[in-house]
Design a protein around this motif. Structure first.
Motif, PDB file in Angstrom:
ATOM      1  N   GLU A  74     -72.460   4.765  29.219  1.00 22.31           N
ATOM      2  CA  GLU A  74     -72.255   6.200  29.473  1.00 22.31           C
ATOM      3  C   GLU A  74     -71.204   6.416  30.567  1.00 22.31           C
ATOM      4  N   ASP A  75     -71.307   5.665  31.664  1.00 19.50           N
ATOM      5  CA  ASP A  75     -70.320   5.784  32.751  1.00 19.50           C
ATOM      6  C   ASP A  75     -68.933   5.334  32.304  1.00 19.50           C
ATOM      7  N   ASN A  76     -68.885   4.299  31.480  1.00 19.30           N
ATOM      8  CA  ASN A  76     -67.597   3.785  30.996  1.00 19.30           C
ATOM      9  C   ASN A  76     -66.906   4.804  30.098  1.00 19.30           C
ATOM     10  N   ILE A  77     -67.653   5.399  29.184  1.00 18.73           N
ATOM     11  CA  ILE A  77     -67.095   6.425  28.282  1.00 18.73           C
ATOM     12  C   ILE A  77     -66.675   7.644  29.090  1.00 18.73           C
ATOM     13  N   SER A  78     -67.466   8.007  30.082  1.00 21.45           N
ATOM     14  CA  SER A  78     -67.132   9.144  30.940  1.00 21.45           C
ATOM     15  C   SER A  78     -65.792   8.913  31.640  1.00 21.45           C
ATOM     16  N   CYS A  79     -65.586   7.712  32.143  1.00 19.85           N
ATOM     17  CA  CYS A  79     -64.325   7.374  32.817  1.00 19.85           C
ATOM     18  C   CYS A  79     -63.163   7.411  31.824  1.00 19.85           C
ATOM     19  N   LEU A  80     -63.360   6.818  30.649  1.00 16.78           N
ATOM     20  CA  LEU A  80     -62.311   6.840  29.621  1.00 16.78           C
ATOM     21  C   LEU A  80     -61.977   8.276  29.239  1.00 16.78           C
ATOM     22  N   ASN A  81     -63.001   9.097  29.049  1.00 16.13           N
ATOM     23  CA  ASN A  81     -62.779  10.506  28.703  1.00 16.13           C
ATOM     24  C   ASN A  81     -62.044  11.254  29.807  1.00 16.13           C
ATOM     25  N   HIS A  82     -62.366  10.928  31.054  1.00 14.69           N
ATOM     26  CA  HIS A  82     -61.654  11.532  32.189  1.00 14.69           C
ATOM     27  C   HIS A  82     -60.152  11.246  32.070  1.00 14.69           C
ATOM     28  N   PHE A  83     -59.808  10.008  31.769  1.00 15.61           N
ATOM     29  CA  PHE A  83     -58.399   9.651  31.613  1.00 15.61           C
ATOM     30  C   PHE A  83     -57.785  10.302  30.375  1.00 15.61           C
ATOM     31  N   LEU A  84     -58.555  10.405  29.321  1.00 19.30           N
ATOM     32  CA  LEU A  84     -58.042  11.029  28.092  1.00 19.30           C
ATOM     33  C   LEU A  84     -57.632  12.480  28.327  1.00 19.30           C
ATOM     34  N   GLU A  85     -58.282  13.150  29.270  1.00 22.42           N
ATOM     35  CA  GLU A  85     -57.905  14.532  29.607  1.00 22.42           C
ATOM     36  C   GLU A  85     -56.466  14.604  30.118  1.00 22.42           C
ATOM     37  N   SER A  86     -55.978  13.511  30.685  1.00 22.22           N
ATOM     38  CA  SER A  86     -54.609  13.446  31.214  1.00 22.22           C
ATOM     39  C   SER A  86     -53.735  12.508  30.386  1.00 22.22           C
ATOM     40  N   LYS A  87     -54.140  12.236  29.154  1.00 19.14           N
ATOM     41  CA  LYS A  87     -53.447  11.247  28.314  1.00 19.14           C
ATOM     42  C   LYS A  87     -51.940  11.490  28.259  1.00 19.14           C
ATOM     43  N   LYS A  88     -51.531  12.716  27.984  1.00 20.88           N
ATOM     44  CA  LYS A  88     -50.100  13.016  27.843  1.00 20.88           C
ATOM     45  C   LYS A  88     -49.356  12.713  29.145  1.00 20.88           C
ATOM     46  N   ASP A  89     -49.898  13.149  30.276  1.00 23.02           N
ATOM     47  CA  ASP A  89     -49.250  12.896  31.571  1.00 23.02           C
ATOM     48  C   ASP A  89     -49.204  11.401  31.880  1.00 23.02           C
ATOM     49  N   ILE A  90     -50.308  10.703  31.615  1.00 21.40           N
ATOM     50  CA  ILE A  90     -50.375   9.263  31.877  1.00 21.40           C
ATOM     51  C   ILE A  90     -49.346   8.526  31.031  1.00 21.40           C
ATOM     52  N   GLU A  91     -49.289   8.832  29.746  1.00 19.47           N
ATOM     53  CA  GLU A  91     -48.337   8.140  28.865  1.00 19.47           C
ATOM     54  C   GLU A  91     -46.893   8.500  29.210  1.00 19.47           C
ATOM     55  N   ASN A  92     -46.650   9.736  29.639  1.00 17.89           N
ATOM     56  CA  ASN A  92     -45.296  10.102  30.090  1.00 17.89           C
ATOM     57  C   ASN A  92     -44.907   9.293  31.320  1.00 17.89           C
ATOM     58  N   GLU A  93     -45.830   9.193  32.275  1.00 22.53           N
ATOM     59  CA  GLU A  93     -45.575   8.421  33.488  1.00 22.53           C
ATOM     60  C   GLU A  93     -45.410   6.937  33.163  1.00 22.53           C
ATOM     61  N   PHE A  94     -46.211   6.444  32.239  1.00 18.48           N
ATOM     62  CA  PHE A  94     -46.148   5.034  31.855  1.00 18.48           C
ATOM     63  C   PHE A  94     -44.857   4.716  31.097  1.00 18.48           C
ATOM     64  N   GLY A  95     -44.422   5.670  30.286  1.00 18.19           N
ATOM     65  CA  GLY A  95     -43.181   5.485  29.530  1.00 18.19           C
ATOM     66  C   GLY A  95     -43.389   5.069  28.088  1.00 18.19           C
ATOM     67  N   SER A  96     -44.647   5.030  27.633  1.00 20.28           N
ATOM     68  CA  SER A  96     -44.934   4.734  26.222  1.00 20.28           C
ATOM     69  C   SER A  96     -46.387   5.074  25.908  1.00 20.28           C
ATOM     70  N   ASP A  97     -46.689   5.052  24.622  1.00 18.56           N
ATOM     71  CA  ASP A  97     -48.055   5.300  24.179  1.00 18.56           C
ATOM     72  C   ASP A  97     -48.947   4.134  24.595  1.00 18.56           C
ATOM     73  N   LEU A  98     -50.209   4.454  24.866  1.00 16.74           N
ATOM     74  CA  LEU A  98     -51.210   3.446  25.206  1.00 16.74           C
ATOM     75  C   LEU A  98     -52.322   3.493  24.171  1.00 16.74           C
ATOM     76  N   SER A  99     -53.106   2.450  24.129  1.00 20.08           N
ATOM     77  CA  SER A  99     -54.262   2.378  23.236  1.00 20.08           C
ATOM     78  C   SER A  99     -55.504   2.705  24.063  1.00 20.08           C
TER      79      SER A  99
END
Length: 152
Positions: A74-99
């Protein structure tokens, strides 16, 4: 252990020793000192339950990952979901799509990037090491600050 398995284990140990040494000496990324004879290495993030990983996967793939395992699915999915809320910003900062991966049959989750590669192609290992270093540094830069905000 067969001779073939032993030789491959030694290739992994040598690869990860070289990777660890570069990350420790050149980038101050880790204090790790010893490569292991396995197809992956997990680097401490300084946050319990979070590791940065460099892996050789099945199907001649190589992976760099943020591995999330707080001990509770539950905590792991919650953390992943937290990051998914910023997926577009994270991938833009990273410079490519992530899995973005809940891991089948496990409680852990991960965010990863993949490329083709194998431990058995000596010439290619220089490129793979540079790729692992570049992506581990990006993962740490992008995710450490977000993790600390999420865990407040």
């Amino acid at each position: 252990m067969t001779q073939k398995t032993s030789a491959k284990s030694e290739q992994y140990r040598e690869y990860f020793q070289d990777l660890i040494d570069d990350l420790r000496i050149e980038h101050k990324f880790t204090s790790a000192k010893a490569g292991q004879p396995q197809n992956w290495y997990a680097f401490a993030s300084g946050i319990s339950g979070i590791n940065y990983g460099a892996n050789f996967c099945q199907g001649n793939k190589v992976r760099t990952e943020l591995y999330i395992d707080f001990g509770s699915a539950e905590d792991n999915i919650s953390c992943l979901n937290h990051f998914l809320e910023s997926k577009k910003d994270i991938e833009n900062e990273f410079g490519s799509d992530l899995s973005w991966e809940p891991i089948d049959g496990k409680r852990a989750t991960r965010i990863a990037i993949y490329r083709d590669g194998s431990i058995t192609t000596k010439k290619e290992l220089v490129e793979i090491k540079s790729w692992h270093i570049e992506n581990l540094l990006k993962f740490k830069s992008i995710f450490n600050k977000r993790l600390r905000q999420h865990l407040r």
